[in-house]
Write a protein that holds these residues in place. Structure first.
Motif, PDB file in Angstrom:
ATOM      1  N   CYS A 172     -11.764   0.208  -3.435  1.00 49.42           N
ATOM      2  CA  CYS A 172     -12.423  -1.094  -3.479  1.00 49.42           C
ATOM      3  C   CYS A 172     -13.807  -0.968  -4.122  1.00 49.42           C
ATOM      4  O   CYS A 172     -14.420   0.108  -4.097  1.00 49.42           O
ATOM      5  CB  CYS A 172     -12.582  -1.643  -2.063  1.00 49.42           C
ATOM      6  N   PRO A 173     -14.339  -2.055  -4.686  1.00 50.62           N
ATOM      7  CA  PRO A 173     -15.708  -2.032  -5.193  1.00 50.62           C
ATOM      8  C   PRO A 173     -16.675  -1.611  -4.085  1.00 50.62           C
ATOM      9  O   PRO A 173     -16.445  -1.915  -2.906  1.00 50.62           O
ATOM     10  CB  PRO A 173     -15.951  -3.485  -5.621  1.00 50.62           C
TER      11      PRO A 173
ATOM     12  N   ALA B 222       0.814  -1.222   0.000  1.00 53.15           N
ATOM     13  CA  ALA B 222       0.000   0.000   0.000  1.00 53.15           C
ATOM     14  C   ALA B 222       0.845   1.269   0.000  1.00 53.15           C
ATOM     15  O   ALA B 222       0.312   2.366  -0.143  1.00 53.15           O
ATOM     16  CB  ALA B 222      -0.929   0.000   1.212  1.00 53.15           C
ATOM     17  N   GLY B 223       2.168   1.114   0.170  1.00 55.86           N
ATOM     18  CA  GLY B 223       3.030   2.290   0.218  1.00 55.86           C
ATOM     19  C   GLY B 223       3.254   2.766   1.642  1.00 55.86           C
ATOM     20  O   GLY B 223       2.716   2.200   2.596  1.00 55.86           O
ATOM     21  N   PRO B 224       4.020   3.825   1.818  1.00 57.73           N
ATOM     22  CA  PRO B 224       4.455   4.251   3.148  1.00 57.73           C
ATOM     23  C   PRO B 224       3.422   5.025   3.952  1.00 57.73           C
ATOM     24  O   PRO B 224       3.595   5.228   5.146  1.00 57.73           O
ATOM     25  CB  PRO B 224       5.660   5.141   2.834  1.00 57.73           C
ATOM     26  N   GLY B 225       2.373   5.492   3.318  1.00 61.64           N
ATOM     27  CA  GLY B 225       1.381   6.255   4.082  1.00 61.64           C
ATOM     28  C   GLY B 225       0.457   7.086   3.229  1.00 61.64           C
ATOM     29  O   GLY B 225      -0.758   7.051   3.388  1.00 61.64           O
TER      30      GLY B 225
ATOM     31  N   ARG C  88     -16.291  -6.651   0.676  1.00 61.78           N
ATOM     32  CA  ARG C  88     -16.221  -6.953   2.112  1.00 61.78           C
ATOM     33  C   ARG C  88     -14.859  -6.518   2.624  1.00 61.78           C
ATOM     34  O   ARG C  88     -13.822  -6.980   2.138  1.00 61.78           O
ATOM     35  CB  ARG C  88     -16.431  -8.447   2.354  1.00 61.78           C
ATOM     36  N   LEU C  89     -14.852  -5.601   3.608  1.00 61.22           N
ATOM     37  CA  LEU C  89     -13.620  -5.035   4.148  1.00 61.22           C
ATOM     38  C   LEU C  89     -13.357  -5.617   5.530  1.00 61.22           C
ATOM     39  O   LEU C  89     -14.228  -5.592   6.401  1.00 61.22           O
ATOM     40  CB  LEU C  89     -13.729  -3.508   4.243  1.00 61.22           C
ATOM     41  N   VAL C  90     -12.148  -6.127   5.713  1.00 61.57           N
ATOM     42  CA  VAL C  90     -11.786  -6.775   6.977  1.00 61.57           C
ATOM     43  C   VAL C  90     -10.533  -6.114   7.538  1.00 61.57           C
ATOM     44  O   VAL C  90      -9.459  -6.185   6.936  1.00 61.57           O
ATOM     45  CB  VAL C  90     -11.533  -8.287   6.783  1.00 61.57           C
ATOM     46  N   ASP C  91     -10.661  -5.464   8.692  1.00 61.95           N
ATOM     47  CA  ASP C  91      -9.518  -4.868   9.374  1.00 61.95           C
ATOM     48  C   ASP C  91      -8.799  -5.967  10.152  1.00 61.95           C
ATOM     49  O   ASP C  91      -9.376  -6.607  11.039  1.00 61.95           O
ATOM     50  CB  ASP C  91      -9.997  -3.767  10.317  1.00 61.95           C
ATOM     51  N   THR C  92      -7.534  -6.201   9.825  1.00 68.34           N
ATOM     52  CA  THR C  92      -6.790  -7.300  10.454  1.00 68.34           C
ATOM     53  C   THR C  92      -6.037  -6.876  11.713  1.00 68.34           C
ATOM     54  O   THR C  92      -5.300  -7.684  12.289  1.00 68.34           O
ATOM     55  CB  THR C  92      -5.787  -7.901   9.455  1.00 68.34           C
TER      56      THR C  92
ATOM     57  N   PRO D 290      -3.736   3.696   4.937  1.00 65.53           N
ATOM     58  CA  PRO D 290      -4.633   4.856   4.906  1.00 65.53           C
ATOM     59  C   PRO D 290      -6.056   4.485   4.511  1.00 65.53           C
ATOM     60  O   PRO D 290      -6.266   3.735   3.557  1.00 65.53           O
ATOM     61  CB  PRO D 290      -3.988   5.787   3.867  1.00 65.53           C
ATOM     62  N   ARG D 291      -7.027   4.994   5.253  1.00 64.69           N
ATOM     63  CA  ARG D 291      -8.427   4.671   4.988  1.00 64.69           C
ATOM     64  C   ARG D 291      -8.852   5.097   3.589  1.00 64.69           C
ATOM     65  O   ARG D 291      -9.736   4.490   2.990  1.00 64.69           O
ATOM     66  CB  ARG D 291      -9.322   5.390   6.008  1.00 64.69           C
ATOM     67  N   GLU D 292      -8.223   6.160   3.054  1.00 65.07           N
ATOM     68  CA  GLU D 292      -8.599   6.646   1.724  1.00 65.07           C
ATOM     69  C   GLU D 292      -8.425   5.573   0.656  1.00 65.07           C
ATOM     70  O   GLU D 292      -9.124   5.579  -0.361  1.00 65.07           O
ATOM     71  CB  GLU D 292      -7.754   7.874   1.345  1.00 65.07           C
TER      72      GLU D 292
END
Length: 247
Positions: free
Chosen positions: A45-46, A8-11, A50-54, A38-40
């Motif tokens: 995503c489509p 996702a990159g550094p930030g 389905r989003l899963v915070d790990t 980053p939440r942005e």
């Protein structure tokens, strides 16, 4: 279907690669490290993904999510901060997916040390000054370092050393590197590289610990120590030399 390990990159949300963003946009399931990614980016995503915070999941739970999505015929985006090739805990996930027969692909991202170098406005390899970069961390409340990879040993090369996950232990970093680099060696700490609240601290090995503690930096930071950080007088690279023979 396929699990895509995406850097996702550094930030900064716009530092994801084009390939990473395009892959994210077509995956029906996305697992992401909520405390680092980053939440942005999730807006890529489509809409019905389905989003899963790990952040609160262990390795078994993460594996279960990946296998379940695969069995349902859904591609999965597994978002990791920085680049998956270093300090990402991707290796153990790959091992478990291999055991389950789940295919995966890795999409590289911009690593934190590259973003930190950009923030400093420095090339980390400079002709006649330094051509080697050591990426490492310290062993504290984490997996022990292998034999021969302690800072005291790595510091003998006097190459530019880049430390991840070490800001909290800056006093120890300084103590182990001082005998090899000297108190006057340039040092820098970049916290939250590329983010709006990015913080850049410059100094020497002799004073960088005090600067870090005064700024209250304890995580999400990269420590750099080496002569290339302060190099001004050096020979031009042979790459663009007028004397180089051209094909």
């Amino acid at each position: 279907m396929t699990v895509y390990f995406i850097g996702a990159g550094p930030g900064a949300a716009d530092l994801i690669t084009v390939r990473g963003a395009r892959t994210l946009a077509r995956c029906r399931v996305c697992l992401y490290a909520g405390s680092l990614v980053p939440r942005e980016l999730l807006a890529e995503c489509p809409p019905d993904a389905r989003l899963v915070d790990t952040a609160r999941l262990n390795l078994d739970q993460i594996t279960d999510e990946l296998v379940r999505a695969h069995q349902a015929g859904e591609d999965v985006a597994r978002l990791h901060s920085g680049d998956p090739s270093v300090f990402s805990a991707v290796a153990e996930q790959m091992r478990r997916l291999d055991a389950h027969g789940v295919p995966y692909e890795v999409i590289p991202g911009v690593p934190a040390f590259a973003a930190a170098a950009a923030a400093l406005g420095r090339e980390l390899t400079v002709p006649t000054v330094g051509q080697t970069v050591v990426l490492t961390r310290v062993a504290q409340q984490a997996t022990p370092m292998p034999d021969g990879e302690d800072l005291a040993t790595l510091g003998r090369s006097r190459a530019l050393i880049v430390l991840h996950l070490a800001a909290r232990y800056v006093d120890r970093v300084v103590a182990e590197l001082l005998p090899h680099y000297g108190a006057d060696c340039p040092a820098a700490v970049v916290a939250r590289a590329s983010r709006p609240d990015e913080l850049v601290l410059r100094g020497t090995l002799g004073d960088i610990a005090d600067r870090v503690k005064e700024a209250g930096v304890v995580r999400t930071a990269v420590i750099m120590v080496g002569r290339t950080l302060g190099a001004e007088q050096f020979r031009d690279s042979h790459l663009y030399s007028a004397r180089r023979e051209r094909p």
